[in-house]
Design an enzyme around this catalytic site. Sequence first.
Site, mmCIF file in Angstrom:
data_model
loop_
_atom_site.group_PDB
_atom_site.id
_atom_site.type_symbol
_atom_site.label_atom_id
_atom_site.label_comp_id
_atom_site.label_asym_id
_atom_site.label_seq_id
_atom_site.Cartn_x
_atom_site.Cartn_y
_atom_site.Cartn_z
ATOM 1 N N ASP A 50 -1.594 3.291 -19.706
ATOM 2 C CA ASP A 50 -0.250 3.582 -19.208
ATOM 3 C C ASP A 50 0.456 2.261 -18.930
ATOM 4 O O ASP A 50 -0.007 1.457 -18.112
ATOM 5 C CB ASP A 50 -0.346 4.409 -17.923
ATOM 6 C CG ASP A 50 0.996 5.023 -17.522
ATOM 7 O OD1 ASP A 50 2.001 4.749 -18.197
ATOM 8 O OD2 ASP A 50 1.032 5.769 -16.524
ATOM 9 N N ASP A 82 5.037 5.307 -23.691
ATOM 10 C CA ASP A 82 4.370 4.275 -22.891
ATOM 11 C C ASP A 82 2.948 4.639 -22.467
ATOM 12 O O ASP A 82 2.367 3.944 -21.635
ATOM 13 C CB ASP A 82 5.199 3.962 -21.646
ATOM 14 C CG ASP A 82 5.297 5.143 -20.689
ATOM 15 O OD1 ASP A 82 5.158 6.288 -21.150
ATOM 16 O OD2 ASP A 82 5.515 4.922 -19.490
ATOM 17 N N GLU A 83 2.371 5.694 -23.007
ATOM 18 C CA GLU A 83 0.995 6.015 -22.640
ATOM 19 C C GLU A 83 0.287 6.711 -23.792
ATOM 20 O O GLU A 83 0.914 7.345 -24.643
ATOM 21 C CB GLU A 83 0.933 6.860 -21.371
ATOM 22 C CG GLU A 83 1.559 8.227 -21.476
ATOM 23 C CD GLU A 83 1.350 9.059 -20.210
ATOM 24 O OE1 GLU A 83 0.259 8.984 -19.610
ATOM 25 O OE2 GLU A 83 2.277 9.789 -19.835
#
Length: 530
Positions: A27, A121-122
């Site tokens: 993350d 983003d993860e």
Amino acid sequence: MDRGGDRAQRLEDAVRVRDAATVLHLDADAFFAAVEQRDKPSLRGRPVLVGGVGGRGVVSTASYEARRDGARSAMPMGRARRLSPAAAVLVPRFAAYAAYSQVIMDVLRELTPAVEPLSIDEAFADLALAPDGAPDPEDAAARVQTRVAELTGLTVSVGVGRSKLVAKIASDLRKPGGVVVVHPHDEDDVLLPLDVRTVPGVGPATQGALERLGVRTVADLRRQPLDTLTMTLGDAHGTGLYLMSRGLDDRPVVTSSERKSAGAERTFAVDLRGRDVVLSAVDDVVDEALQRLEHHGGAARTVVAKVRYADFSTVTRSVTFPHPTATDADLRDAARRAVLAAGVVEPVRLLGVAFHGLSPHAQLALDLEGDLYAAPRRVDPGEHDHVSGRMAVDAGAVDGSGTVDGSGAVGGSGAVGDARAGADDVVVGALVEDGPRLAGEKAVVGRPLGGSQVGRPLDAANARPGLDVEHATLGRGWVVHVRGREATVRFETATTPPARSRVLDLDADPLVLVEPVGVTPPGDVPTELR
């Protein structure tokens, strides 16, 4: 005979979990804000708020400096600005975030081909499928962090466990920049003391129901009988939480990149009143959603409409076709039906439309005999009503021209349920302006930008704080603000020193909106500026 106990035991026995910590969750920390600070040297170490800048703007991401002031994602931008008055407020630049995201995902793929992006983003990665065998989880996490820092200058938090559930929870425990590896024999020591809100799927509504049972920690949740949870929360949700409280999660890491949905949302500066006004606004949102659908198959089987009222209560309704369709008229009609099924009886704050069940193939109805095929196809309004629900939308098609509505969930998850605040980045479908005329939560007064503005001269109509611009002799910079024909700009990039603001007369010194420059590895930055 304890039938409930037997059922619970059969349920537990049916879950086949791994015997080693081989699922990694990455993350990126305060991703949107971190990218802005990376690309804009004058903002490093300063509070930054990314989101909408109009009267109804919402924070998509708050930098850690802004969080120390109390600002958070999904918070109204006005409140965040009062809490962090020194913060720079910027609109999202999804092209920039996508470039950084690609580098981060490629770092994971250097480790294993089994990478499942969850959002921009993860992502999850399956270490067990690494070409040379599963690496040591601590070494793998450290390698990922080091490589991401070398290539992007950003920090990421990493969790590793024997399941997606444990890995994701672990990555949140030591943010920012932390690594937590939870081996199977340590799971109870890590999970049981945690607040029950750390369990995926426990949002405000579920938390309230659990508190009435005396459940505040994961240990409290584990003590609840299966029948109690299913009677309180419903069979699916109750069963899921029963298993998760025991760390039982056998979901595989799925590498398919198939798009699950495409859509758009719009938050209105003035609440909409009246059926005709609302339906007219729906048509505008559908126009945006159809543009995104064209990029992801062109056909959809289900149309979901989201209506958020002035009191922030949210209702979703769906219409499903017998077969995927690409006919604009049918999709538009389905969206209108779904909105009306939601019951437009109060002032409307937000409208969203998402297409699900995407397909490159559509069931085509050929008008071979005139009116013979003119009867509309039967569609069935969905039965579900999700208060504070989340509608999956397509972030990949967003060009960043507007505001972000944190109510949206990006990517392939498509989950509908409790909307939980506090995530690093609240991402939404179509970012649009909150002006007098989307979005996750944020932005500027004015009409939506519409299509890409790249290559167009900067003016008061298309100016947004944070957008990239270029001057014929001064080079690249970013917009601070524009008033009339005067533009305040900082001419800086990731490879230059921090710059002071400069005021330019747009008639004498025209500026052009340009794409973000992309990712600049720290090694390419002059030593004295690192």
